[in-house]
Design a protein around this motif. Structure first.
Motif, PDB file in Angstrom:
ATOM      1  N   HIS A 223      -3.156  13.891  -3.617  1.00 39.00           N
ATOM      2  CA  HIS A 223      -1.908  13.434  -2.991  1.00 39.00           C
ATOM      3  C   HIS A 223      -1.516  12.046  -3.462  1.00 39.00           C
ATOM      4  O   HIS A 223      -1.021  11.240  -2.695  1.00 39.00           O
ATOM      5  CB  HIS A 223      -2.011  13.539  -1.476  1.00 39.00           C
ATOM      6  CG  HIS A 223      -2.206  14.956  -1.034  1.00 39.00           C
ATOM      7  ND1 HIS A 223      -1.198  15.882  -1.106  1.00 39.00           N
ATOM      8  CD2 HIS A 223      -3.293  15.607  -0.604  1.00 39.00           C
ATOM      9  CE1 HIS A 223      -1.662  17.052  -0.707  1.00 39.00           C
ATOM     10  NE2 HIS A 223      -2.925  16.913  -0.405  1.00 39.00           N
TER      11      HIS A 223
ATOM     12  N   ALA B 143      -1.997   9.062  -3.624  1.00 36.95           N
ATOM     13  CA  ALA B 143      -2.559   7.817  -3.077  1.00 36.95           C
ATOM     14  C   ALA B 143      -1.956   6.583  -3.729  1.00 36.95           C
ATOM     15  O   ALA B 143      -2.661   5.631  -4.045  1.00 36.95           O
ATOM     16  CB  ALA B 143      -4.092   7.808  -3.208  1.00 36.95           C
ATOM     17  N   LEU B 144      -0.650   6.600  -3.919  1.00 35.33           N
ATOM     18  CA  LEU B 144       0.006   5.402  -4.451  1.00 35.33           C
ATOM     19  C   LEU B 144       0.181   4.395  -3.326  1.00 35.33           C
ATOM     20  O   LEU B 144       0.196   4.757  -2.149  1.00 35.33           O
ATOM     21  CB  LEU B 144       1.377   5.768  -5.038  1.00 35.33           C
ATOM     22  CG  LEU B 144       1.337   6.656  -6.274  1.00 35.33           C
ATOM     23  CD1 LEU B 144       2.750   6.977  -6.734  1.00 35.33           C
ATOM     24  CD2 LEU B 144       0.555   6.002  -7.399  1.00 35.33           C
ATOM     25  N   PHE B 145       0.316   3.140  -3.690  1.00 33.83           N
ATOM     26  CA  PHE B 145       0.555   2.097  -2.692  1.00 33.83           C
ATOM     27  C   PHE B 145       2.055   2.037  -2.436  1.00 33.83           C
ATOM     28  O   PHE B 145       2.832   1.649  -3.309  1.00 33.83           O
ATOM     29  CB  PHE B 145       0.029   0.760  -3.196  1.00 33.83           C
ATOM     30  CG  PHE B 145      -1.406   0.823  -3.638  1.00 33.83           C
ATOM     31  CD1 PHE B 145      -2.355   1.480  -2.860  1.00 33.83           C
ATOM     32  CD2 PHE B 145      -1.810   0.263  -4.830  1.00 33.83           C
ATOM     33  CE1 PHE B 145      -3.682   1.551  -3.259  1.00 33.83           C
ATOM     34  CE2 PHE B 145      -3.129   0.324  -5.243  1.00 33.83           C
ATOM     35  CZ  PHE B 145      -4.066   0.976  -4.459  1.00 33.83           C
ATOM     36  N   ARG B 146       2.439   2.413  -1.212  1.00 33.87           N
ATOM     37  CA  ARG B 146       3.859   2.618  -0.942  1.00 33.87           C
ATOM     38  C   ARG B 146       4.669   1.335  -0.915  1.00 33.87           C
ATOM     39  O   ARG B 146       5.873   1.358  -1.120  1.00 33.87           O
ATOM     40  CB  ARG B 146       4.036   3.316   0.414  1.00 33.87           C
ATOM     41  CG  ARG B 146       3.459   4.704   0.423  1.00 33.87           C
ATOM     42  CD  ARG B 146       3.814   5.412   1.697  1.00 33.87           C
ATOM     43  NE  ARG B 146       3.138   4.830   2.848  1.00 33.87           N
ATOM     44  CZ  ARG B 146       3.263   5.306   4.075  1.00 33.87           C
ATOM     45  NH1 ARG B 146       4.043   6.337   4.302  1.00 33.87           N
ATOM     46  NH2 ARG B 146       2.619   4.762   5.066  1.00 33.87           N
ATOM     47  N   HIS B 147       4.014   0.237  -0.613  1.00 35.10           N
ATOM     48  CA  HIS B 147       4.780  -1.006  -0.512  1.00 35.10           C
ATOM     49  C   HIS B 147       4.873  -1.725  -1.848  1.00 35.10           C
ATOM     50  O   HIS B 147       5.380  -2.820  -1.917  1.00 35.10           O
ATOM     51  CB  HIS B 147       4.134  -1.923   0.520  1.00 35.10           C
ATOM     52  CG  HIS B 147       2.736  -2.296   0.147  1.00 35.10           C
ATOM     53  ND1 HIS B 147       1.680  -1.448   0.364  1.00 35.10           N
ATOM     54  CD2 HIS B 147       2.235  -3.378  -0.459  1.00 35.10           C
ATOM     55  CE1 HIS B 147       0.581  -2.013  -0.093  1.00 35.10           C
ATOM     56  NE2 HIS B 147       0.887  -3.184  -0.599  1.00 35.10           N
ATOM     57  N   MET B 148       4.346  -1.107  -2.899  1.00 38.65           N
ATOM     58  CA  MET B 148       4.424  -1.741  -4.214  1.00 38.65           C
ATOM     59  C   MET B 148       5.339  -0.925  -5.109  1.00 38.65           C
ATOM     60  O   MET B 148       5.392   0.299  -5.006  1.00 38.65           O
ATOM     61  CB  MET B 148       3.045  -1.774  -4.870  1.00 38.65           C
ATOM     62  CG  MET B 148       2.039  -2.613  -4.160  1.00 38.65           C
ATOM     63  SD  MET B 148       0.530  -2.651  -5.138  1.00 38.65           S
ATOM     64  CE  MET B 148      -0.619  -3.202  -3.894  1.00 38.65           C
TER      65      MET B 148
ATOM     66  N   PHE C  30      -1.931  -3.061 -10.568  1.00 36.49           N
ATOM     67  CA  PHE C  30      -2.857  -3.465  -9.504  1.00 36.49           C
ATOM     68  C   PHE C  30      -4.303  -3.664 -10.001  1.00 36.49           C
ATOM     69  O   PHE C  30      -4.924  -4.689  -9.747  1.00 36.49           O
ATOM     70  CB  PHE C  30      -2.829  -2.429  -8.378  1.00 36.49           C
ATOM     71  CG  PHE C  30      -3.704  -2.771  -7.210  1.00 36.49           C
ATOM     72  CD1 PHE C  30      -3.273  -3.658  -6.243  1.00 36.49           C
ATOM     73  CD2 PHE C  30      -4.964  -2.206  -7.075  1.00 36.49           C
ATOM     74  CE1 PHE C  30      -4.073  -3.980  -5.163  1.00 36.49           C
ATOM     75  CE2 PHE C  30      -5.773  -2.528  -5.996  1.00 36.49           C
ATOM     76  CZ  PHE C  30      -5.322  -3.411  -5.043  1.00 36.49           C
ATOM     77  N   GLY C  31      -4.792  -2.677 -10.744  1.00 34.03           N
ATOM     78  CA  GLY C  31      -6.180  -2.718 -11.197  1.00 34.03           C
ATOM     79  C   GLY C  31      -6.487  -3.931 -12.060  1.00 34.03           C
ATOM     80  O   GLY C  31      -7.606  -4.441 -12.060  1.00 34.03           O
TER      81      GLY C  31
ATOM     82  N   LYS D 193      -4.641  -6.813 -11.853  1.00 29.31           N
ATOM     83  CA  LYS D 193      -4.396  -8.022 -11.051  1.00 29.31           C
ATOM     84  C   LYS D 193      -5.562  -8.370 -10.144  1.00 29.31           C
ATOM     85  O   LYS D 193      -5.736  -9.525  -9.786  1.00 29.31           O
ATOM     86  CB  LYS D 193      -3.150  -7.824 -10.186  1.00 29.31           C
ATOM     87  CG  LYS D 193      -1.860  -7.975 -10.955  1.00 29.31           C
ATOM     88  CD  LYS D 193      -0.705  -7.994  -9.985  1.00 29.31           C
ATOM     89  CE  LYS D 193       0.636  -7.948 -10.682  1.00 29.31           C
ATOM     90  NZ  LYS D 193       1.670  -7.458  -9.765  1.00 29.31           N
ATOM     91  N   VAL D 194      -6.331  -7.368  -9.712  1.00 31.99           N
ATOM     92  CA  VAL D 194      -7.423  -7.673  -8.782  1.00 31.99           C
ATOM     93  C   VAL D 194      -8.714  -8.046  -9.512  1.00 31.99           C
ATOM     94  O   VAL D 194      -9.731  -8.305  -8.875  1.00 31.99           O
ATOM     95  CB  VAL D 194      -7.723  -6.505  -7.810  1.00 31.99           C
ATOM     96  CG1 VAL D 194      -6.543  -6.265  -6.893  1.00 31.99           C
ATOM     97  CG2 VAL D 194      -8.092  -5.238  -8.563  1.00 31.99           C
TER      98      VAL D 194
ATOM     99  N   TYR E 214      10.194   2.387  -5.908  1.00 35.67           N
ATOM    100  CA  TYR E 214       9.049   2.517  -5.024  1.00 35.67           C
ATOM    101  C   TYR E 214       8.593   3.974  -5.049  1.00 35.67           C
ATOM    102  O   TYR E 214       9.398   4.871  -5.328  1.00 35.67           O
ATOM    103  CB  TYR E 214       9.429   2.089  -3.604  1.00 35.67           C
ATOM    104  CG  TYR E 214       9.522   0.598  -3.509  1.00 35.67           C
ATOM    105  CD1 TYR E 214       8.401  -0.148  -3.177  1.00 35.67           C
ATOM    106  CD2 TYR E 214      10.698  -0.067  -3.827  1.00 35.67           C
ATOM    107  CE1 TYR E 214       8.463  -1.526  -3.134  1.00 35.67           C
ATOM    108  CE2 TYR E 214      10.762  -1.452  -3.793  1.00 35.67           C
ATOM    109  CZ  TYR E 214       9.640  -2.173  -3.443  1.00 35.67           C
ATOM    110  OH  TYR E 214       9.686  -3.526  -3.408  1.00 35.67           O
TER     111      TYR E 214
ATOM    112  N   ASN F  54       8.203   6.258  -2.958  1.00 37.43           N
ATOM    113  CA  ASN F  54       8.955   7.297  -2.232  1.00 37.43           C
ATOM    114  C   ASN F  54      10.296   7.609  -2.886  1.00 37.43           C
ATOM    115  O   ASN F  54      11.007   8.493  -2.438  1.00 37.43           O
ATOM    116  CB  ASN F  54       9.132   6.917  -0.758  1.00 37.43           C
ATOM    117  CG  ASN F  54      10.296   5.993  -0.542  1.00 37.43           C
ATOM    118  OD1 ASN F  54      10.408   4.974  -1.213  1.00 37.43           O
ATOM    119  ND2 ASN F  54      11.186   6.362   0.363  1.00 37.43           N
TER     120      ASN F  54
ATOM    121  N   ARG G 247      -1.777   4.360 -13.462  1.00 36.85           N
ATOM    122  CA  ARG G 247      -2.513   3.349 -12.717  1.00 36.85           C
ATOM    123  C   ARG G 247      -4.004   3.449 -13.009  1.00 36.85           C
ATOM    124  O   ARG G 247      -4.698   2.455 -13.169  1.00 36.85           O
ATOM    125  CB  ARG G 247      -2.245   3.550 -11.222  1.00 36.85           C
ATOM    126  CG  ARG G 247      -2.869   2.530 -10.338  1.00 36.85           C
ATOM    127  CD  ARG G 247      -2.512   2.761  -8.897  1.00 36.85           C
ATOM    128  NE  ARG G 247      -3.158   3.966  -8.373  1.00 36.85           N
ATOM    129  CZ  ARG G 247      -3.114   4.326  -7.096  1.00 36.85           C
ATOM    130  NH1 ARG G 247      -2.429   3.606  -6.233  1.00 36.85           N
ATOM    131  NH2 ARG G 247      -3.727   5.415  -6.705  1.00 36.85           N
ATOM    132  N   ALA G 248      -4.496   4.702 -13.082  1.00 40.92           N
ATOM    133  CA  ALA G 248      -5.918   4.905 -13.354  1.00 40.92           C
ATOM    134  C   ALA G 248      -6.266   4.503 -14.785  1.00 40.92           C
ATOM    135  O   ALA G 248      -7.346   3.988 -15.053  1.00 40.92           O
ATOM    136  CB  ALA G 248      -6.300   6.359 -13.096  1.00 40.92           C
TER     137      ALA G 248
END
Ligand SMILES: Nc1ncnc2c1ncn2[C@@H]1O[C@H](COP(=O)(O)OP(=O)(O)OP(=O)(O)O)[C@@H](O)[C@H]1O
Ligand SMILES: [Mg+2]
Lengths: 346, 287
Positions: free
Chosen positions: A82, A84-89, A97-98, A100-101, A133, A135, A149-150
């Protein structure tokens, strides 16, 4: 990166989800984990990722024992069913993301992160959508973002859990082809879970068929399809029919009749004869399997006929040319052209 | 065959829904809304407006009124902020951990909803007064809790807590484990996962909880007056001043304070709602 799963057992509250599973994943290959629901595919994938730890056994990444490494240390790409994206990004933020962290010492410069993320979005054919975004994307697009992303963290292995499970058939087929292309281009060792055998056969270099927490067979699609190692694999991959049969005098016997099929290399005894609907020949002979047509339906360019065989009306399926005149109640005689015989366990 | 009606643009902000009964439900809603909320509020404002702009201004800027408004709104803001932090924490614990007594704990969170506020006020005063069990701990340090704005904040924290917990909890339950796992596989440590992935995702719910807790605290009367000490210019809250004006039969004065409170609260809640609507549009969720 070569990944070896060695004698792994996994229990959830004493319930064994995997029994003594061993699997060698060759560097650079695309391998499918295929099996019915609850067979332990996801569990195996999560063990490789480090989202779960084995009850016993070990997992090697190359020569290094990764069993006790955390997810973060394993550096794997994981794609969830499903998304699993970050909805607020935004899409771009999701993909970066990967990077940046990462701790400061290994983190690329901001401009470099951006360049890399945009490049990946281009690879997954989503250029121009980076400000959206999650959605605001379709399911197929979201899954491509998840893959980008992966890939951004340059994973040692790419793990996908039913990546196309939530998408419709058309999109699935497209993404399937596209995943194969991406794999060929990037060369990541990839493990993906599916319970769609067509997907597994079409997409993978090798497939690993699982059932009830065990690996039934590992092999190329041809191996698994043409030389199934167990009745389960025969029944699970592709269409098949089975009949109880006996080997005697170098021949198969069903319901006390010789069926005119030589039992090459088979020891005498009882067992089950498996064959596929398209691997049969219609014959005009007494020494054959015979039955009465119980129903038929059109499957692609052929007609699939359901035949009721023998005194106890066992159902078997045959493929006939679509213009074959056989109708309801017609009597047909046939012989399996290719078959597998699995002797009864003694 | 009917032809498709042309799409009507204009006053309708949203696409017409396939669910029937829009007119009926809208009519009912508006009538109900008017009877219960609008008409009383309008009556209140008319009453306040009755004294004319100059009179209104004079009544509203009376130093004691201003002091009470300042006390009410600053304590309510502080209390709502405290509730946001600890309410989120409690929601987190309730959702994420399984421990004996979790259900009981979960039920206790709702008690401030049910308890008569005066009871809460008296209980809190008993504990936090200089002679009370907690107040006695602070008294030697020269810190007085009851009968100061600190006491007001404590009462407001007490009554506002469930609002934050109950708005954040369901959203947190929805944050799938997969999101956290995705973050971990991408290399984020626990702290990064919480601060960059989970909390921003919860922000709309936290904001709602804040708005509710704040609104409740601003309007709170029963529990606060027991613990506040009600010293004019120090610990007198605006709702109390309204009651005082009523007792003086100064109905217009009471209506003026009420109108000012109403306007400030309305503006703050409107602002929060606009932020919510914006976030909903952007991320497709929130409430
Ligand atoms: N966290 C868990 N706790 C308890 N049991 C679990 C847990 N995860 C998996 N199981 C059990 O382990 C078995 C294998 O589950 P798994 O999720 O690996 O199956 P699967 O092959 O991925 O199935 P599906 O195709 O339905 O996704 C199942 O019987 C499941 O109930
Ligand atoms: Mg699964």
């Amino acid at each position: 990166m070569q990944v070896s799963v060695k004698n792994v057992r996994k229990e959830f509250d004493r319930f064994p989800a995997l029994h003594d599973v061993s699997l060698d994943i060759v560097s650079g290959e695309l391998i499918a984990l295929l099996g019915p629901s609850g067979s332990g595919k996801t569990t195996l994938l999560r063990l490789i990722a480090g989202l779960e730890y084995p009850t016993s056994g070990a997992i090697y990444f190359g020569d290094e024992d990764a069993s006790h490494k955390s997810v973060q240390e394993r550096n794997v790409g994981f794609v969830f069913q499903h998304y699993a994206l970050f909805r607020h990004m935004t899409i771009l933020e999701n993909v970066s993301f990967g990077l940046k962290v990462r701790p400061r010492e290994t983190r690329p410069a901001a401009a470099e992160i951006r360049r890399k993320a945009l490049e990946l979005l281009d690879l997954v054919q989503l250029s121009g959508l980076e400000k959206r975004y999650p959605n605001q994307l379709s399911g197929g697009q979201r899954q491509r973002v998840a893959l980008a992303r992966a890939l951004a963290i340059e994973p040692r292995v790419l793990l996908l859990d039913e990546p196309f499970g939530a998408l419709d058939a058309q999109v699935r087929r497209e993404l399937r082809k596209w995943l194969r292309e991406i794999h060929d281009r990037t060369g990541h060792t990839t493990v993906f879970v599916t319970h769609d055998q067509e997907e597994a056969l079409e997409l993978s270099d090798r497939l690993c068929v699982m059932s009830q927490g065990r690996i039934e067979q590992v092999g190329t699609p041809d191996d698994v399809y043409d030389r199934p190692a167990s009745p389960f694999v025969f029944g699970f991959i592709g269409e098949s029919s089975e009949l109880p049969a006996t080997v005697e005098n170098g021949e198969f016997w069903v319901d006390g009749r010789a069926i005119g099929v030589a039992a090459t290399d088979q020891a005498p005894g009882k067992g089950k004869l498996y064959f596929r609907p398209h691997d049969v020949d219609l014959v005009e002979a007494d020494a054959a399997l015979a039955g009465v047509v119980a129903g038929h339906r059109r499957v692609g360019g052929t007609r699939r006929v359901e035949l009721s065989v023998g005194g106890d009306h066992r159902k078997v399926e045959l493929d006939l040319p679509f213009d074959h005149p056989a109708g309801e109640k017609t009597r047909l005689a046939f012989r399996p052209r290719r078959w597998r015989f699995f002797p009864e366990a003694v | 065959m009917a032809t498709a009606a042309p799409i009507r643009a204009g006053w309708r902000l949203k696409q017409p829904s396939v669910i029937p009964g829009f007119g009926l439900t809208l009519g009912f809603t508006l009538t109900y809304f008017s009877l219960i909320i609008l008409i009383p509020l309008i009556a209140l404002m008319l009453r306040a407006a009755g004294i004319g702009p100059a009179g209104f201004w004079a009544a509203a800027t009376d130093p004691r009124v201003l002091a009470s408004l300042r006390t009410s709104f600053t304590t309510a803001l502080i209390a709502a902020s405290i509730n946001v932090v600890f309410g989120t924490l409690i929601a987190w614990v309730l959702v994420r951990y399984r421990f004996p007594g979790r259900r009981v704990f979960d039920a206790i969170v709702d008690l401030p909803f049910a308890l008569p506020t005066a009871v809460a006020g008296i209980a809190l005063t008993a504990i936090y007064a200089p002679s009370g069990s907690i107040g006695a701990l602070f008294a030697p340090l020269g810190i007085r809790i009851a009968y100061t704005p600190i006491g007001i904040v404590i009462a407001m924290v007490f009554i506002g807590l469930p609002f934050v917990v109950r708005t954040v909890q369901p959203i947190l339950e929805e944050v799938s484990r997969e999101i956290e796992e995705a973050s971990a596989t991408l290399g984020a440590n626990r702290f990064q996962t919480i601060t960059r992935v989970i909390l921003p995702g919860l922000a709309p719910a936290i904001l709602t909880g804040f708005a509710l807790a704040f609104a409740r605290a601003v309007g709170e009367y029963g529990s606060v007056i027991f613990i506040a000490g009600n010293i004019p210019f120090v610990s007198e809250i605006a709702p109390l001043l309204i009651v005082i004006r009523l007792e003086e039969f100064n109905y217009t004065g009471a209506a003026v304070i009420a109108t000012v409170m109403l306007s400030i609260s309305f503006l703050m809640l409107l602002f929060i709602n606009l932020v919510q609507a914006w976030s909903r549009k952007r991320y497709g969720y929130g409430n």
